[in-house]
Design a protein around this motif. Structure first.
Motif, PDB file in Angstrom:
ATOM      1  N   MET A  76       0.862  -1.175   0.000  1.00 32.01           N
ATOM      2  CA  MET A  76       0.000   0.000   0.000  1.00 32.01           C
ATOM      3  C   MET A  76       0.905   1.234   0.000  1.00 32.01           C
ATOM      4  SD  MET A  76      -2.890   1.162   2.898  1.00 32.01           S
ATOM      5  CE  MET A  76      -2.790  -0.373   3.690  1.00 32.01           C
ATOM      6  N   THR A  77       0.558   2.188  -0.823  1.00 31.73           N
ATOM      7  CA  THR A  77       1.285   3.447  -0.801  1.00 31.73           C
ATOM      8  C   THR A  77       0.812   4.247   0.406  1.00 31.73           C
ATOM      9  OG1 THR A  77      -0.377   4.465  -2.228  1.00 31.73           O
ATOM     10  CG2 THR A  77       1.536   3.498  -3.320  1.00 31.73           C
ATOM     11  N   GLN A  78       1.452   5.389   0.661  1.00 33.92           N
ATOM     12  CA  GLN A  78       1.054   6.210   1.799  1.00 33.92           C
ATOM     13  C   GLN A  78      -0.444   6.457   1.762  1.00 33.92           C
ATOM     14  OE1 GLN A  78       2.956   6.985   4.353  1.00 33.92           O
ATOM     15  NE2 GLN A  78       1.208   7.917   5.352  1.00 33.92           N
ATOM     16  N   LEU A  79      -1.079   6.313   2.891  1.00 36.41           N
ATOM     17  CA  LEU A  79      -2.529   6.380   2.982  1.00 36.41           C
ATOM     18  C   LEU A  79      -2.940   7.498   3.930  1.00 36.41           C
ATOM     19  CD1 LEU A  79      -5.093   4.703   2.124  1.00 36.41           C
ATOM     20  CD2 LEU A  79      -4.802   3.471   4.262  1.00 36.41           C
ATOM     21  N   THR A  80      -3.834   8.360   3.476  1.00 38.28           N
ATOM     22  CA  THR A  80      -4.362   9.407   4.351  1.00 38.28           C
ATOM     23  C   THR A  80      -5.604   8.877   5.062  1.00 38.28           C
ATOM     24  OG1 THR A  80      -5.866  10.337   2.695  1.00 38.28           O
ATOM     25  CG2 THR A  80      -3.581  11.177   2.713  1.00 38.28           C
ATOM     26  N   ALA A  81      -6.036   9.585   6.085  1.00 40.05           N
ATOM     27  CA  ALA A  81      -7.248   9.193   6.794  1.00 40.05           C
ATOM     28  C   ALA A  81      -8.459   9.267   5.873  1.00 40.05           C
ATOM     29  CB  ALA A  81      -7.441  10.077   8.026  1.00 40.05           C
ATOM     30  N   VAL A  82      -8.512  10.264   5.006  1.00 41.64           N
ATOM     31  CA  VAL A  82      -9.626  10.391   4.061  1.00 41.64           C
ATOM     32  C   VAL A  82      -9.677   9.176   3.144  1.00 41.64           C
ATOM     33  CG1 VAL A  82     -10.526  11.739   2.116  1.00 41.64           C
ATOM     34  CG2 VAL A  82      -9.675  12.914   4.142  1.00 41.64           C
ATOM     35  N   GLN A  83      -8.528   8.761   2.622  1.00 40.30           N
ATOM     36  CA  GLN A  83      -8.474   7.583   1.762  1.00 40.30           C
ATOM     37  C   GLN A  83      -8.848   6.329   2.546  1.00 40.30           C
ATOM     38  OE1 GLN A  83      -4.379   8.268   0.722  1.00 40.30           O
ATOM     39  NE2 GLN A  83      -4.894   8.889  -1.366  1.00 40.30           N
ATOM     40  N   ALA A  84      -8.397   6.252   3.788  1.00 41.11           N
ATOM     41  CA  ALA A  84      -8.707   5.085   4.615  1.00 41.11           C
ATOM     42  C   ALA A  84     -10.200   4.974   4.865  1.00 41.11           C
ATOM     43  CB  ALA A  84      -7.952   5.153   5.942  1.00 41.11           C
ATOM     44  N   VAL A  85     -10.871   6.092   5.114  1.00 47.16           N
ATOM     45  CA  VAL A  85     -12.318   6.078   5.334  1.00 47.16           C
ATOM     46  C   VAL A  85     -13.017   5.513   4.097  1.00 47.16           C
ATOM     47  CG1 VAL A  85     -14.353   7.559   5.624  1.00 47.16           C
ATOM     48  CG2 VAL A  85     -12.332   7.908   7.061  1.00 47.16           C
ATOM     49  N   ALA A  86     -12.618   5.972   2.915  1.00 47.63           N
ATOM     50  CA  ALA A  86     -13.240   5.501   1.673  1.00 47.63           C
ATOM     51  C   ALA A  86     -12.951   4.018   1.442  1.00 47.63           C
ATOM     52  CB  ALA A  86     -12.745   6.334   0.490  1.00 47.63           C
ATOM     53  N   LYS A  87     -11.715   3.609   1.659  1.00 49.04           N
ATOM     54  CA  LYS A  87     -11.351   2.202   1.453  1.00 49.04           C
ATOM     55  C   LYS A  87     -12.030   1.287   2.469  1.00 49.04           C
ATOM     56  CE  LYS A  87      -6.949   2.847  -0.924  1.00 49.04           C
ATOM     57  NZ  LYS A  87      -7.203   1.999  -2.088  1.00 49.04           N
ATOM     58  N   ALA A  88     -12.168   1.756   3.692  1.00 50.07           N
ATOM     59  CA  ALA A  88     -12.850   0.962   4.714  1.00 50.07           C
ATOM     60  C   ALA A  88     -14.323   0.783   4.342  1.00 50.07           C
ATOM     61  CB  ALA A  88     -12.710   1.617   6.081  1.00 50.07           C
ATOM     62  N   ALA A  89     -14.954   1.858   3.858  1.00 44.72           N
ATOM     63  CA  ALA A  89     -16.362   1.790   3.458  1.00 44.72           C
ATOM     64  C   ALA A  89     -16.562   0.809   2.308  1.00 44.72           C
ATOM     65  CB  ALA A  89     -16.868   3.179   3.077  1.00 44.72           C
ATOM     66  N   ALA A  90     -15.541   0.685   1.456  1.00 47.10           N
ATOM     67  CA  ALA A  90     -15.611  -0.226   0.311  1.00 47.10           C
ATOM     68  C   ALA A  90     -15.163  -1.643   0.678  1.00 47.10           C
ATOM     69  CB  ALA A  90     -14.753   0.319  -0.830  1.00 47.10           C
ATOM     70  N   GLY A  91     -14.730  -1.833   1.937  1.00 43.63           N
ATOM     71  CA  GLY A  91     -14.275  -3.151   2.365  1.00 43.63           C
ATOM     72  C   GLY A  91     -12.900  -3.537   1.846  1.00 43.63           C
ATOM     73  N   GLU A  92     -12.121  -2.547   1.424  1.00 50.86           N
ATOM     74  CA  GLU A  92     -10.821  -2.807   0.818  1.00 50.86           C
ATOM     75  C   GLU A  92      -9.679  -2.912   1.824  1.00 50.86           C
ATOM     76  OE1 GLU A  92     -10.217   0.267  -2.074  1.00 50.86           O
ATOM     77  OE2 GLU A  92     -12.035  -0.269  -3.193  1.00 50.86           O
ATOM     78  N   ILE A  93      -9.884  -2.444   3.042  1.00 54.16           N
ATOM     79  CA  ILE A  93      -8.832  -2.471   4.053  1.00 54.16           C
ATOM     80  C   ILE A  93      -9.408  -2.904   5.402  1.00 54.16           C
ATOM     81  CG2 ILE A  93      -7.390  -0.667   2.994  1.00 54.16           C
ATOM     82  CD1 ILE A  93      -8.532   1.293   5.107  1.00 54.16           C
ATOM     83  N   THR A  94      -8.515  -3.298   6.278  1.00 53.00           N
ATOM     84  CA  THR A  94      -8.861  -3.524   7.676  1.00 53.00           C
ATOM     85  C   THR A  94      -8.375  -2.315   8.450  1.00 53.00           C
ATOM     86  OG1 THR A  94      -8.611  -5.913   7.456  1.00 53.00           O
ATOM     87  CG2 THR A  94      -8.459  -4.999   9.687  1.00 53.00           C
ATOM     88  N   VAL A  95      -9.210  -1.767   9.295  1.00 52.12           N
ATOM     89  CA  VAL A  95      -8.827  -0.627  10.139  1.00 52.12           C
ATOM     90  C   VAL A  95      -8.519  -1.181  11.525  1.00 52.12           C
ATOM     91  CG1 VAL A  95      -9.533   1.592  11.098  1.00 52.12           C
ATOM     92  CG2 VAL A  95     -10.277   0.928   8.796  1.00 52.12           C
TER      93      VAL A  95
ATOM     94  N   PHE B 149      -6.947   8.977  16.125  1.00 52.06           N
ATOM     95  CA  PHE B 149      -8.399   8.811  16.090  1.00 52.06           C
ATOM     96  C   PHE B 149      -9.081  10.080  15.586  1.00 52.06           C
ATOM     97  CE2 PHE B 149     -12.538   9.048  18.368  1.00 52.06           C
ATOM     98  CZ  PHE B 149     -13.168   8.011  17.705  1.00 52.06           C
ATOM     99  N   SER B 150      -8.586  11.240  15.982  1.00 50.52           N
ATOM    100  CA  SER B 150      -9.200  12.496  15.530  1.00 50.52           C
ATOM    101  C   SER B 150      -9.045  12.671  14.024  1.00 50.52           C
ATOM    102  CB  SER B 150      -8.618  13.701  16.275  1.00 50.52           C
ATOM    103  OG  SER B 150      -7.242  13.824  16.003  1.00 50.52           O
ATOM    104  N   ASP B 151      -7.959  12.128  13.440  1.00 48.09           N
ATOM    105  CA  ASP B 151      -7.785  12.190  11.981  1.00 48.09           C
ATOM    106  C   ASP B 151      -8.881  11.380  11.303  1.00 48.09           C
ATOM    107  OD1 ASP B 151      -5.363  13.730  12.022  1.00 48.09           O
ATOM    108  OD2 ASP B 151      -4.292  11.917  12.607  1.00 48.09           O
ATOM    109  N   TRP B 152      -9.163  10.178  11.843  1.00 49.94           N
ATOM    110  CA  TRP B 152     -10.232   9.343  11.302  1.00 49.94           C
ATOM    111  C   TRP B 152     -11.578  10.077  11.390  1.00 49.94           C
ATOM    112  CZ3 TRP B 152     -11.224   4.883   8.774  1.00 49.94           C
ATOM    113  CH2 TRP B 152     -12.513   4.359   8.873  1.00 49.94           C
ATOM    114  N   ALA B 153     -11.894  10.603  12.558  1.00 48.82           N
ATOM    115  CA  ALA B 153     -13.186  11.275  12.756  1.00 48.82           C
ATOM    116  C   ALA B 153     -13.292  12.537  11.884  1.00 48.82           C
ATOM    117  CB  ALA B 153     -13.381  11.609  14.228  1.00 48.82           C
ATOM    118  N   SER B 154     -12.217  13.310  11.785  1.00 50.94           N
ATOM    119  CA  SER B 154     -12.217  14.533  10.977  1.00 50.94           C
ATOM    120  C   SER B 154     -12.371  14.231   9.489  1.00 50.94           C
ATOM    121  CB  SER B 154     -10.923  15.315  11.201  1.00 50.94           C
ATOM    122  OG  SER B 154     -10.863  15.792  12.509  1.00 50.94           O
ATOM    123  N   ALA B 155     -11.934  13.041   9.076  1.00 50.48           N
ATOM    124  CA  ALA B 155     -12.045  12.645   7.673  1.00 50.48           C
ATOM    125  C   ALA B 155     -13.430  12.107   7.337  1.00 50.48           C
ATOM    126  CB  ALA B 155     -10.978  11.595   7.356  1.00 50.48           C
ATOM    127  N   GLY B 156     -14.326  12.113   8.324  1.00 47.80           N
ATOM    128  CA  GLY B 156     -15.686  11.654   8.082  1.00 47.80           C
ATOM    129  C   GLY B 156     -15.912  10.190   8.414  1.00 47.80           C
TER     130      GLY B 156
END
Length: 102
Positions: free
Chosen positions: A1-20, A90-97
């Motif tokens: 995985m390339t560098q991942l931002t919290a915003v990207q992680a939120v989207a990937k988690a919603a799509a089931g592409e990653i484990t958080v 955690f605040s990065d995750w929450a701030s990213a929606g």
């Protein structure tokens, strides 16, 4: 995985592409909640519990309170053969929606 931002992680988690993965202590989760759908393994137990709780075929996005422990956990997971990146605190995750479960 390339560098991942919290915003990207939120989207990937919603799509089931990653484990958080939340590596904070249980008392921290009780105070603030956790990312909805995330797994919890405290930093001190990551190396011991990774094999039973994580799938090596799925990338792992790791967070803690601020980011320091997440970086250590992500490195430990990479050393064990996981595709893992820190997404900060955690605040990065929450701030990213990201959804929060209390």
């Amino acid at each position: 995985m390339t560098q991942l931002t919290a915003v990207q992680a939120v989207a990937k988690a919603a799509a089931g592409e990653i484990t958080v993965l939340d590596v904070r202590e249980a008392s921290e989760l009780q105070q603030t909640g956790t990312a909805a759908g995330s797994l919890h393994i405290p930093l001190a137990l990551v190396a011991l519990q990774a094999a039973e709780k994580l799938d090596k075929s799925k990338p792992v996005a790791v967070y803690c309170a601020v980011g320091g422990r997440a970086g250590m956990a992500a490195q430990a997971l990479r050393d064990l053969g996981y595709d893992a990146q820190s997404i900060g605190g955690f605040s990065d995750w929450a701030s990213a929606g990201g959804a929060v479960s209390r």
